[in-house]
Scaffold this active site. Structure first.
Site, PDB file in Angstrom:
ATOM      1  N   HIS A   1     -13.498 -20.311 -83.955  1.00 31.76           N
ATOM      2  CA  HIS A   1     -14.893 -19.933 -84.189  1.00 31.76           C
ATOM      3  C   HIS A   1     -15.142 -19.639 -85.659  1.00 31.76           C
ATOM      4  CE1 HIS A   1     -18.491 -18.933 -81.791  1.00 31.76           C
ATOM      5  NE2 HIS A   1     -18.854 -18.249 -82.849  1.00 31.76           N
TER       6      HIS A   1
ATOM      7  N   ASP B   1     -24.877 -13.006 -74.483  1.00 31.78           N
ATOM      8  CA  ASP B   1     -24.785 -13.423 -75.895  1.00 31.78           C
ATOM      9  C   ASP B   1     -25.838 -14.475 -76.208  1.00 31.78           C
ATOM     10  OD1 ASP B   1     -23.629 -13.615 -78.595  1.00 31.78           O
ATOM     11  OD2 ASP B   1     -23.083 -15.624 -77.944  1.00 31.78           O
TER      12      ASP B   1
ATOM     13  N   ARG C   1     -31.734 -12.077 -81.967  1.00 33.67           N
ATOM     14  CA  ARG C   1     -31.338 -11.693 -83.330  1.00 33.67           C
ATOM     15  C   ARG C   1     -31.843 -12.706 -84.343  1.00 33.67           C
ATOM     16  NH1 ARG C   1     -25.407 -11.990 -83.033  1.00 33.67           N
ATOM     17  NH2 ARG C   1     -25.391 -11.419 -85.226  1.00 33.67           N
TER      18      ARG C   1
ATOM     19  N   SER D   1     -20.587 -10.701 -80.866  1.00 32.42           N
ATOM     20  CA  SER D   1     -21.080 -12.012 -80.435  1.00 32.42           C
ATOM     21  C   SER D   1     -19.962 -13.046 -80.452  1.00 32.42           C
ATOM     22  CB  SER D   1     -22.221 -12.438 -81.367  1.00 32.42           C
ATOM     23  OG  SER D   1     -22.517 -13.806 -81.232  1.00 32.42           O
TER      24      SER D   1
ATOM     25  N   LYS E   1     -17.600 -14.450 -76.855  1.00 28.50           N
ATOM     26  CA  LYS E   1     -17.392 -15.861 -76.496  1.00 28.50           C
ATOM     27  C   LYS E   1     -15.902 -16.200 -76.457  1.00 28.50           C
ATOM     28  CE  LYS E   1     -20.574 -17.472 -79.584  1.00 28.50           C
ATOM     29  NZ  LYS E   1     -21.561 -16.416 -79.869  1.00 28.50           N
TER      30      LYS E   1
HETATM   31  N1  URA Z   1     -21.545 -16.789 -84.794  1.00 28.28           N
HETATM   32  C1  URA Z   1     -21.697 -16.208 -83.582  1.00 28.28           C
HETATM   33  O1  URA Z   1     -21.237 -16.708 -82.574  1.00 28.28           O
HETATM   34  N2  URA Z   1     -22.366 -15.047 -83.529  1.00 28.28           N
HETATM   35  C2  URA Z   1     -22.898 -14.462 -84.595  1.00 28.28           C
HETATM   36  O2  URA Z   1     -23.468 -13.421 -84.447  1.00 28.28           O
HETATM   37  C3  URA Z   1     -22.741 -15.076 -85.848  1.00 28.28           C
HETATM   38  C4  URA Z   1     -22.062 -16.235 -85.927  1.00 28.28           C
END
Ligand code: URA
Length: 434
Positions: free
Chosen positions: A78, A157, A164, A179, A183
């Site tokens: 990620h 999320d 957001r 966040s 995931k």
């Molecule tokens: N990537 C994400 O998955 N969440 C965030 O809040 C910022 C970047």
């Protein structure tokens, strides 16, 4: 109760955070109170316990993805968000071609940063909403899966992320950490690999705050008994050359076909090599060679074709991206007004210009235009002649194109001496197990 407490700078108890998220995900709490809570968090922060509670509440809003034994180690990667950051599109098929499995939940664009899910949806037919069973089957058959959080998996999320994006509550260490890690915790893999961006194109503007974000993410991993490693990588200028969804898919294909050397390719290769050596014990040199070989011999590109086919997309895109991907009707060159050495490329300004063209969103849930964007061929340290074409705008209208070209020119700073190229990776952090 938690909204007022957070506004006043108090610590909120875990059960209160869990209730807030569950009520919001279930529809009992509206966008207004949730946005107020998020803004209070942006302004007041959250400690490690609160951040963990928020993360866990988001994971608990849906089901998790148990992969069982796939016969190969599973990595989940990620990025915390950047500009011209198509690393995931290269990384997932690359590690699959190296014998790992990559199963990841990705996000949509946030603010001026792009999102992997939006990019993949530029490929005609591509599906990002996969059931847990589909993810498991594809992981075992193809070796890589990129899916969106969905009504099944981490739905909270998806909802909070969109809210957001629309309420200026993105740039917060605990909100980004929760966040990202929600995931990652929802998928039961063997390694979480984080690419934490630092610089003007990232939510964390410098190395120190990016390190704080990486530390918060790793603390969550550690508390949940998960193995994780994080690169702090440079986002002081766009990473690749393309900003915009279809354009970034085309660039990722060029990297996978080994015809686009540069910082995007180098970062994807380094993250892949690190994953391979952590998960298989390969030496860093062997892992690095294996990653380069997978680009050279076509196996990584073929794996991207397999991923696209498995998720309903048109796999001919890997052989002829221009024919398959949506294209913008207006293209104009970006012409340098000044000559000299490029001293700065303001990544946020470039990302914002692409958003204004339609590559990103201004409102929660708004549609985006997959075809538009910016191609910028210059990097800090390059020498440019006045009048030289340094890139191209892809736009719906000539007016929007002219405005975007002007915005890109303003984002560039020239100097008479060559500027130093920033490092690609500032450093690595890891949980003990990684
Ligand atoms: N990537 C994400 O998955 N969440 C965030 O809040 C910022 C970047």
């Amino acid at each position: 109760v938690p909204i007022a407490a957070k506004r006043d700078g108090q610590t909120v108890d875990a059960p209160d955070i869990e209730r807030l998220v569950a009520e919001y995900a279930g529809g009992a709490l509206g966008d207004g109170p949730m946005a107020a809570f998020l803004m209070a968090v942006v302004l007041q922060g959250m400690d490690a316990r609160e951040t963990l509670a928020l993360t866990r509440a988001m994971v608990d809003s849906g089901s998790t993805v148990a992969l069982g034994d796939l016969g190969r180690p599973v990595v989940d990667k990620h990025s915390t968000g950047g500009v011209a950051d198509a690393v995931s599109l290269v990384y997932a098929p690359l590690v699959a071609s190296l014998g790992l499995a990559c199963v990841k939940l990705s996000g949509r664009g946030l603010g001026y940063t792009g999102g992997t899910i939006d990019k993949l949806e530029a490929i005609p037919g591509f599906r990002v909403d996969l059931s847990v069973e589909q993810m498991r089957r594809q992981a075992s058959q193809v070796g890589c899966v990129i899916a969106a959080q969905s009504p099944d998996v981490v739905p909270a999320d998806g909802m909070i992320y969109a809210l957001r994006d629309a309420t200026a509550t993105v740039a917060s260490v605990p909100l980004i950490a929760a966040s990202v890690m929600a995931k990652k915790l929802a998928v039961h893999g063997d390694l979480i690999l984080l690419d934490v961006k630092a610089g003007t194109g990232a939510f964390m503007r410098d190395e120190a705050s990016a390190t704080a974000l990486a530390t918060a993410c790793l603390a969550i991993a550690r508390q949940q008994g998960r193995r994780a490693t994080a690169a702090i990588s440079d986002m002081s200028q766009p990473l690749g050359t393309s900003v915009g969804n279809a354009l970034e898919v085309a660039e990722a294909i060029d990297v996978l076909a080994d015809r686009r050397p540069g910082r995007l390719a180098d970062l994807a290769l380094q993250l892949a090599a690190r994953s391979l050596s952590v998960l298989t014990g390969a030496t860093p040199t062997d892992a690095d060679e294996a990653a380069h070989r997978a680009l050279r011999d076509g196996t990584a590109l073929a794996a991207f074709g397999d991923l696209i086919r498995a998720q309903g997309g048109d796999p001919r895109v890997i052989d002829d991206a221009a024919a398959i991907l949506p294209a913008a009707p207006v293209r104009i060159p970006i012409v340098a007004e000044h000559g000299g050495f490029v001293a700065r490329v303001d990544a946020e300004a470039i990302g914002t210009a692409a958003t204004v063209l339609g590559a990103g969103r201004h409102r929660k849930g708004a549609p985006i235009d997959p075809a538009v964007g910016i191609v910028l061929g210059v990097r800090v340290g390059d020498e440019v002649a006045a009048g030289e074409a340094i890139g191209e705008i892809h736009s719906r209208t000539p007016e929007a194109a002219t405005a975007a070209a002007a915005a890109v020119r303003t984002a560039l700073l020239f100097a008479s001496e060559p500027a130093e190229t920033p490092p690609l990776i500032y450093g690595w952090l890891a949980t003990e197990a990684a």
